[in-house]
Structures are given as structure tokens and as C-alpha cells.
Design a protein around this motif. Structure first.
Motif, PDB file in Angstrom:
ATOM      1  N   LEU A  25       0.837  -1.183   0.000  1.00 21.04           N
ATOM      2  CA  LEU A  25       0.000   0.000   0.000  1.00 21.04           C
ATOM      3  C   LEU A  25       0.884   1.250   0.000  1.00 21.04           C
ATOM      4  N   PRO A  26       0.406   2.352  -0.552  1.00 19.84           N
ATOM      5  CA  PRO A  26       1.220   3.567  -0.657  1.00 19.84           C
ATOM      6  C   PRO A  26       1.802   4.009   0.682  1.00 19.84           C
ATOM      7  N   GLY A  27       3.111   4.206   0.722  1.00 16.85           N
ATOM      8  CA  GLY A  27       3.794   4.720   1.898  1.00 16.85           C
ATOM      9  C   GLY A  27       4.062   3.701   2.987  1.00 16.85           C
ATOM     10  N   ALA A  28       3.585   2.461   2.823  1.00 16.43           N
ATOM     11  CA  ALA A  28       3.724   1.474   3.901  1.00 16.43           C
ATOM     12  C   ALA A  28       5.173   1.055   4.113  1.00 16.43           C
ATOM     13  N   ALA A  29       5.895   0.782   3.034  1.00 16.31           N
ATOM     14  CA  ALA A  29       7.288   0.343   3.162  1.00 16.31           C
ATOM     15  C   ALA A  29       8.147   1.445   3.772  1.00 16.31           C
ATOM     16  N   ALA A  30       7.914   2.680   3.360  1.00 17.60           N
ATOM     17  CA  ALA A  30       8.679   3.801   3.904  1.00 17.60           C
ATOM     18  C   ALA A  30       8.392   3.985   5.391  1.00 17.60           C
ATOM     19  N   ALA A  31       7.128   3.821   5.787  1.00 16.88           N
ATOM     20  CA  ALA A  31       6.784   3.942   7.203  1.00 16.88           C
ATOM     21  C   ALA A  31       7.445   2.839   8.019  1.00 16.88           C
ATOM     22  N   MET A  32       7.474   1.623   7.467  1.00 20.69           N
ATOM     23  CA  MET A  32       8.130   0.524   8.162  1.00 20.69           C
ATOM     24  C   MET A  32       9.619   0.802   8.331  1.00 20.69           C
ATOM     25  N   GLU A  33      10.234   1.378   7.337  1.00 21.49           N
ATOM     26  CA  GLU A  33      11.657   1.721   7.419  1.00 21.49           C
ATOM     27  C   GLU A  33      11.898   2.742   8.522  1.00 21.49           C
ATOM     28  N   ARG A  34      10.990   3.683   8.683  1.00 23.77           N
ATOM     29  CA  ARG A  34      11.136   4.682   9.737  1.00 23.77           C
ATOM     30  C   ARG A  34      11.007   4.038  11.116  1.00 23.77           C
ATOM     31  N   LEU A  35      10.092   3.090  11.255  1.00 26.81           N
ATOM     32  CA  LEU A  35       9.955   2.395  12.543  1.00 26.81           C
ATOM     33  C   LEU A  35      11.213   1.602  12.862  1.00 26.81           C
ATOM     34  N   ARG A  36      11.773   0.956  11.845  1.00 25.71           N
ATOM     35  CA  ARG A  36      13.008   0.194  12.036  1.00 25.71           C
ATOM     36  C   ARG A  36      14.165   1.117  12.414  1.00 25.71           C
ATOM     37  N   SER A  37      14.253   2.238  11.744  1.00 24.05           N
ATOM     38  CA  SER A  37      15.337   3.181  12.016  1.00 24.05           C
ATOM     39  C   SER A  37      15.253   3.729  13.438  1.00 24.05           C
ATOM     40  N   ALA A  38      14.037   3.821  13.965  1.00 23.31           N
ATOM     41  CA  ALA A  38      13.842   4.324  15.326  1.00 23.31           C
ATOM     42  C   ALA A  38      14.100   3.241  16.368  1.00 23.31           C
ATOM     43  N   GLY A  39      14.313   2.003  15.942  1.00 24.96           N
ATOM     44  CA  GLY A  39      14.586   0.919  16.875  1.00 24.96           C
ATOM     45  C   GLY A  39      13.356   0.377  17.573  1.00 24.96           C
ATOM     46  N   LEU A  40      12.179   0.579  16.980  1.00 28.72           N
ATOM     47  CA  LEU A  40      10.941   0.115  17.593  1.00 28.72           C
ATOM     48  C   LEU A  40      10.814  -1.404  17.454  1.00 28.72           C
ATOM     49  N   PRO A  41      10.739  -2.163  18.546  1.00 27.35           N
ATOM     50  CA  PRO A  41      10.502  -3.602  18.439  1.00 27.35           C
ATOM     51  C   PRO A  41       9.134  -3.858  17.819  1.00 27.35           C
TER      52      PRO A  41
END
Length: 264
Positions: A25-41
């Protein structure tokens, strides 16, 4: 992105939240990358029964999601753990559209067409396998005393062509005809969420659940003490939102809006 409040960990549905028909879905992969970059489990928790954890991880990684197999919990993998604990050594007839035997390790699998000797009927996801012959064979096993375990009760899921019927459209008929009650292992079962939290080493009060199914994903998680986030994608329908049995803690237009919510 700053981690605050309930953002100690996140449980995220896949189908309808990150993808539809496995297309991002639009923007989903980018949002997931941001969560990963923030270290969110985080863990992806899904009732999907058509693909193994390994195939799901490969598909998502190919679509740009920073996800590995260990990040994924499926209804079949949780069901396998349930069967090993509660029905060790049982002969299990699986009625499911899609081969997920890899995620049912340690479970003795037999064909639903077996004439006898079935201890547990395991119902997975609906599809072409849910023909009359297979359903009737399952019914006969239940009449002979087999237990009924269901991976989920979802009524439908979103495809690129619209909503398709799922297990919840068939399971009540089996239960009523055989006079049994299914033991449900996937969402919204409390045991599923407990398994997901244990997988992350997280506590409910510091975790959020993101889903497109208001009852199965969001309100079920909230009853377990998890913060619920409903997204208006996938199977989301305004009428099911209005008639729901409770109110989500948060409602977003899409998963792409989750990083902004966590910054607030």
C-alpha cells in the motif's frame, strides 16, 4: 522518530495494512523503514494461512519492507504450538487453502479425506479447498468425536477485486451441524496476543496493535490491554466501524500515518 508512551513495541497486521493482494500500500514500506530506524521492536501478526512465514518474509522483503522471517507470527505457526501443547501426537486433518505444512512442524498431518482415525480437524483459511466434499469429510470426522481447532474466524478479506469470503462464513455451519465449538488459535484469541507479546518480550500496556479489522485486530487487542490502532485500508468499511462493539484508541487513514502518531 521519537519513541514515546505506548510505542514501546508494535504488533502489525499484514493483509490490508501493509499490502493488498501482496502489493504494498502507498507509503507502507517507507513507514516501516522509519519504525526500524527508530529501533521500535515490532512483529507482524497475521491470520494469513495461504503462505508460510518464510514465503511471507520473502514477498515483503521483495516489496521493500525491512522484514525477516523471525519478525512474523502467523495463525498456522501459533496453531502448531497450540496443537503440540494440547494435542500431542494427535492425527490432525487440515482443511486449508494453501500449503503451510512447513509452519506446522511437530504436528502429525493427515488428509481430510481419511476415512477414520482423525483426532483433530484443523480449519485454516477458506478458498477452493473449501468444497462440499472436504467440508462434509470434516463434518464426519467431528461426528466421530474429533476436536475442532480453527486458525481464525475471519469473515472475509480484501483482494484487488473486492472482498472474498473467508473461514468465518463456513465455520459456524460446521459447529452447528456437528454440535461442537471450535477452539480458535489465531486473532482474536487472547493466546495469540500473549504469544506475540512474549515473542517481543513486551508488555501489553506499552504495545500497540495496528489492523484493518476493527473487531479481530483492534478491539480484541484492546481487551488484552494493548493500544488499538485502526487503519482505513484493506477490509475497513465505515459501516463495520459504526456498528462495532467498541471504539478504537486511534484511527488512521493508513499505516503510512503511524510514524506521525508515535511522534505525538
Amino acid at each position: 522518530m521519537e519513541r514515546i508512551g505506548v510505542s514501546g513495541a508494535a504488533l502489525i497486521d499484514i493483509d490490508g495494512v501493509l499490502t493488498v493482494d501482496w502489493q504494498p500500500l502507498p507509503g507502507a514500506a517507507a513507514a516501516m523503514e522509519r519504525l526500524r530506524s527508530a529501533g521500535l521492536p515490532l512483529a507482524l501478526v497475521t491470520n494469513t494461512t495461504s503462505r508460510t512465514r518464510a514465503r511471507i518474509a520473502a514477498k515483503l522483503a521483495g516489496a521493500g519492507f525491512p522484514i525477516g522471517e523471525d519478525d512474523i507470527l502467523t495463525a498456522p505457526s501459533v496453531t502448531a504450538a497450540y496443537l503440540r501443547e494440547h494435542y500431542p501426537g494427535a492425527r490432525c486433518a487440515v482443511l486449508n487453502s494453501g500449503d503451510v505444512s512447513e509452519d506446522l512442524a511437530g504436528v502429525t498431518l493427515v488428509d481430510v479425506a481419511e476415512g477414520a482415525g482423525v483426532d483433530v480437524v484443523v480449519v485454516g483459511g477458506a478458498g477452493d479447498a473449501f468444497g462440499y466434499a472436504a467440508l462434509n469429510a470434516a463434518f464426519r470426522h467431528l461426528q466421530r468425536g474429533a476436536r475442532l481447532v480453527a486458525m481464525h474466524r475471519n469473515l472475509y478479506w480484501r483482494t484487488s477485486e473486492g472482498l472474498d469470503l473467508d473461514t468465518g462464513a463456513f465455520l459456524p455451519g460446521l459447529e452447528r451441524a456437528a454440535r461442537v465449538e471450535a477452539e480458535v488459535t489465531g486473532k482474536p484469541a487472547e493466546a495469540f496476543y500473549a504469544t506475540a507479546l512474549a515473542h517481543l518480550g513486551a508488555v501489553a500496556s506499552e504495545t500497540l496493535m495496528v489492523g484493518d479489522d476493527i473487531e479481530t485486530d483492534v478491539l480484541a487487542a484492546q481487551r488484552f490491554g494493548i493500544t488499538g490502532v485502526l487503519v482505513r485500508t484493506g477490509k475497513y468499511l465505515p459501516e463495520t466501524h459504526r456498528s462495532a462493539t467498541g471504539t478504537p484508541d486511534h484511527v488512521l487513514d493508513s499505516f503510512a500515518d503511524l510514524p506521525a502518531l508515535l511522534r505525538r
